[in-house]
Design a protein around this motif. Structure first.
Motif, mmCIF file in Angstrom:
data_model
loop_
_atom_site.group_PDB
_atom_site.id
_atom_site.type_symbol
_atom_site.label_atom_id
_atom_site.label_comp_id
_atom_site.label_asym_id
_atom_site.label_seq_id
_atom_site.Cartn_x
_atom_site.Cartn_y
_atom_site.Cartn_z
ATOM 1 N N TYR A 29 0.830 -1.200 0.000
ATOM 2 C CA TYR A 29 0.000 0.000 0.000
ATOM 3 C C TYR A 29 0.872 1.261 0.000
ATOM 4 C CZ TYR A 29 -3.614 -3.245 1.643
ATOM 5 O OH TYR A 29 -4.483 -4.289 1.760
ATOM 6 N N ASP A 30 0.272 2.355 -0.425
ATOM 7 C CA ASP A 30 0.824 3.703 -0.212
ATOM 8 C C ASP A 30 2.266 3.870 -0.661
ATOM 9 O OD1 ASP A 30 -1.606 3.888 0.975
ATOM 10 O OD2 ASP A 30 -0.893 4.657 2.893
ATOM 11 N N VAL A 31 2.575 3.471 -1.876
ATOM 12 C CA VAL A 31 3.878 3.819 -2.444
ATOM 13 C C VAL A 31 3.729 5.241 -2.974
ATOM 14 C CG1 VAL A 31 5.605 3.284 -4.191
ATOM 15 C CG2 VAL A 31 4.399 1.431 -2.999
ATOM 16 N N VAL A 32 4.209 6.207 -2.202
ATOM 17 C CA VAL A 32 3.974 7.615 -2.507
ATOM 18 C C VAL A 32 5.301 8.369 -2.460
ATOM 19 C CG1 VAL A 32 2.648 9.675 -1.932
ATOM 20 C CG2 VAL A 32 1.722 7.427 -1.379
ATOM 21 N N ILE A 33 5.569 9.130 -3.496
ATOM 22 C CA ILE A 33 6.775 9.950 -3.591
ATOM 23 C C ILE A 33 6.369 11.413 -3.661
ATOM 24 C CG2 ILE A 33 8.909 10.384 -4.871
ATOM 25 C CD1 ILE A 33 8.640 7.545 -3.667
ATOM 26 N N HIS A 34 7.063 12.251 -2.913
ATOM 27 C CA HIS A 34 6.769 13.686 -2.936
ATOM 28 C C HIS A 34 6.839 14.197 -4.381
ATOM 29 C CE1 HIS A 34 6.925 17.966 -2.081
ATOM 30 N NE2 HIS A 34 6.686 17.721 -0.807
ATOM 31 N N ARG A 35 5.872 15.014 -4.754
ATOM 32 C CA ARG A 35 5.779 15.476 -6.139
ATOM 33 C C ARG A 35 7.073 16.150 -6.595
ATOM 34 N NH1 ARG A 35 1.914 15.789 -9.618
ATOM 35 N NH2 ARG A 35 0.352 15.197 -8.069
ATOM 36 N N GLU A 36 7.729 16.880 -5.705
ATOM 37 C CA GLU A 36 8.956 17.568 -6.085
ATOM 38 C C GLU A 36 10.118 16.611 -6.311
ATOM 39 O OE1 GLU A 36 9.762 20.416 -3.071
ATOM 40 O OE2 GLU A 36 8.063 21.724 -3.604
ATOM 41 N N VAL A 50 1.834 -11.676 -3.640
ATOM 42 C CA VAL A 50 1.877 -10.263 -3.257
ATOM 43 C C VAL A 50 0.835 -9.512 -4.071
ATOM 44 C CG1 VAL A 50 3.270 -8.163 -3.150
ATOM 45 C CG2 VAL A 50 4.330 -10.378 -2.655
ATOM 46 N N HIS A 51 -0.102 -8.851 -3.392
ATOM 47 C CA HIS A 51 -1.161 -8.096 -4.044
ATOM 48 C C HIS A 51 -0.849 -6.603 -4.015
ATOM 49 C CE1 HIS A 51 -3.085 -11.787 -2.483
ATOM 50 N NE2 HIS A 51 -3.849 -11.707 -3.563
ATOM 51 N N LEU A 52 -1.414 -5.881 -4.956
ATOM 52 C CA LEU A 52 -1.284 -4.425 -4.984
ATOM 53 C C LEU A 52 -2.381 -3.857 -5.863
ATOM 54 C CD1 LEU A 52 1.867 -2.257 -5.353
ATOM 55 C CD2 LEU A 52 0.047 -1.993 -7.037
ATOM 56 N N ILE A 53 -2.967 -2.751 -5.415
ATOM 57 C CA ILE A 53 -3.942 -2.034 -6.238
ATOM 58 C C ILE A 53 -3.282 -0.754 -6.716
ATOM 59 C CG2 ILE A 53 -6.172 -0.866 -6.298
ATOM 60 C CD1 ILE A 53 -7.125 -2.808 -4.165
ATOM 61 N N ALA A 54 -3.077 -0.646 -8.013
ATOM 62 C CA ALA A 54 -2.382 0.509 -8.579
ATOM 63 C C ALA A 54 -3.335 1.687 -8.720
ATOM 64 C CB ALA A 54 -1.794 0.163 -9.939
ATOM 65 N N THR A 55 -2.837 2.882 -8.423
ATOM 66 C CA THR A 55 -3.616 4.070 -8.727
ATOM 67 C C THR A 55 -3.652 4.257 -10.241
ATOM 68 O OG1 THR A 55 -1.598 5.335 -8.345
ATOM 69 C CG2 THR A 55 -3.208 5.291 -6.569
ATOM 70 N N THR A 56 -4.737 4.836 -10.719
ATOM 71 C CA THR A 56 -4.947 4.978 -12.156
ATOM 72 C C THR A 56 -3.777 5.708 -12.819
ATOM 73 O OG1 THR A 56 -7.330 5.058 -11.803
ATOM 74 C CG2 THR A 56 -6.509 5.850 -13.922
ATOM 75 N N GLY A 57 -3.254 5.093 -13.870
ATOM 76 C CA GLY A 57 -2.148 5.688 -14.609
ATOM 77 C C GLY A 57 -0.778 5.172 -14.221
ATOM 78 N N ASN A 58 -0.719 4.399 -13.122
ATOM 79 C CA ASN A 58 0.579 3.891 -12.660
ATOM 80 C C ASN A 58 0.738 2.384 -12.865
ATOM 81 O OD1 ASN A 58 1.718 6.352 -11.656
ATOM 82 N ND2 ASN A 58 0.273 6.240 -9.949
ATOM 83 N N GLU A 59 -0.175 1.794 -13.648
ATOM 84 C CA GLU A 59 -0.122 0.346 -13.842
ATOM 85 C C GLU A 59 1.198 -0.106 -14.452
ATOM 86 O OE1 GLU A 59 -4.465 1.672 -14.382
ATOM 87 O OE2 GLU A 59 -2.450 2.415 -14.877
ATOM 88 N N GLU A 60 1.705 0.625 -15.415
ATOM 89 C CA GLU A 60 2.935 0.232 -16.102
ATOM 90 C C GLU A 60 4.126 0.205 -15.140
ATOM 91 O OE1 GLU A 60 5.771 1.610 -19.888
ATOM 92 O OE2 GLU A 60 3.837 2.607 -19.522
ATOM 93 N N PHE A 61 4.163 1.166 -14.225
ATOM 94 C CA PHE A 61 5.257 1.214 -13.244
ATOM 95 C C PHE A 61 5.317 -0.081 -12.439
ATOM 96 C CE2 PHE A 61 6.284 2.034 -8.751
ATOM 97 C CZ PHE A 61 7.622 2.385 -8.872
ATOM 98 N N TYR A 62 4.169 -0.565 -11.980
ATOM 99 C CA TYR A 62 4.151 -1.779 -11.158
ATOM 100 C C TYR A 62 4.402 -3.027 -12.003
ATOM 101 C CZ TYR A 62 2.423 1.308 -7.538
ATOM 102 O OH TYR A 62 2.305 2.335 -6.633
ATOM 103 N N GLN A 63 3.981 -3.002 -13.243
ATOM 104 C CA GLN A 63 4.253 -4.141 -14.123
ATOM 105 C C GLN A 63 5.755 -4.322 -14.334
ATOM 106 O OE1 GLN A 63 1.897 -3.445 -17.626
ATOM 107 N NE2 GLN A 63 -0.017 -4.070 -16.649
#
Length: 295
Positions: A223-230, A254-267
């Motif tokens: 969950y919550d793989v978040v990087i500061h926008r800057e 291992v499960h993960l729900i990708a936020t929209t638009g970030n699917e390729e990053f997790y793939q």
């Protein structure tokens, strides 16, 4: 204020046999653990990286350095009658300046007994961040220690522990990408309840986070793989995912729900869409974003 020089045998013996601490801090008496005592008194084992500190010609403390894969692990000791009198900050600052002037390294680390809140508070104020805990047999028992690391300036450090003192920096990371419902209390609770945590520091500040829940054998969820926008575009997201997946490498699924638009990053990290993945949301907004509804 504090000057450092290579420790002599006379100084080692004075510290080992005459420095006695009061109350719970007697844990740090050299004579409390025979193995540590013998190692400290053996000049060949001390080597060239154990130092004594002086103030105006008086022996006041010691510093040990252990070089590990480009990092330096440090140990510190302040003379008993110098403790509890606001000398710790000056001692630590002098030690850090001494190390930085003599050695090239990636980061500094240390370990501190969990009960020593006075030292933990000092290290935190000086920029050290928590990086996990471990149990160690010493002084006739088994004690918990906290690993702490000092992130380098102009460098990136990934840690594996939640550091409550960085809550406001963590909230700033969430808010920078529009996650404004994550209050300080919410962030503290979800990270305390997560058994795998990752925090990324850039120039000593939190700029990326990630967490996971796992049963330790069959299943885990990231969950919550978040990087500061800057900080986007610096590879921090990859660092977080690499860290989490490494710690989950023995888990079957291992499960993960990708936020929209970030699917390729997790793939790119080996995660693929599921045939039968299902979920339930209490939020209508999230329901509309993530669920495939039957028509």
């Amino acid at each position: 204020m504090f000057e450092f020089q290579r420790m002599t045998q006379r100084e080692a013996e004075e510290i080992a046999y005459t420095w006695k601490y009061d109350g719970v801090f007697s844990f740090y008496d050299m004579t409390a653990d025979e193995e540590d005592l013998l190692e400290f008194l053996d000049g060949s084992k001390r080597g060239e990286h154990v130092f004594s500190s002086y103030v105006k010609g008086k022996l006041t403390g010691f510093l040990t350095l252990d070089f590990v894969e480009g990092n330096i692990d440090i140990g510190l000791g302040l003379k008993p009658d110098w403790t509890g009198k606001w000398n710790g900050r000056g001692f630590l600052q002098s030690a850090l300046s001494f190390i930085q002037s003599r050695y090239t390294f990636h980061a500094l680390s240390l370990s501190v007994a969990s009960f020593n809140q006075r030292a933990i508070s000092l290290y935190s104020h000086m920029g050290f961040v928590r990086n996990g805990t471990f149990l160690q047999e010493t002084n006739g028992g088994e004690y918990e220690f906290i690993r702490m690391i000092l992130p380098p300036f102009n460098g990136i450090v990934v840690t594996r522990a939640f550091d409550k003192s960085r809550l406001m920096e963590m909230q700033e990371v969430y808010q920078s990408v529009g996650w404004n419902k994550h209050s300080l209390d919410v962030i503290e609770e979800i990270y305390r309840q997560s058994n795998i945590v990752c925090m990324v520091y850039v120039d000593g500040r939190v700029r990326g986070v990630g967490r996971a829940l796992s049963d330790g054998v069959f299943n885990a969820a990231i969950y919550d793989v978040v990087i500061h926008r800057e900080a986007h575009g610096q590879g921090l997201g990859k660092r977080v995912m690499d860290h989490l997946l490494d710690r989950l490498k023995g888990i079957s699924c291992v499960h993960l729900i990708a936020t929209t638009g970030n699917e390729e990053f997790y793939q790119k990290h080996g995660l693929l869409p599921m045939k039968t993945g299902m979920a339930r949301y209490r939020s209508e907004v999230l329901e509309n974003e993530y669920l495939i509804k039957e028509k």
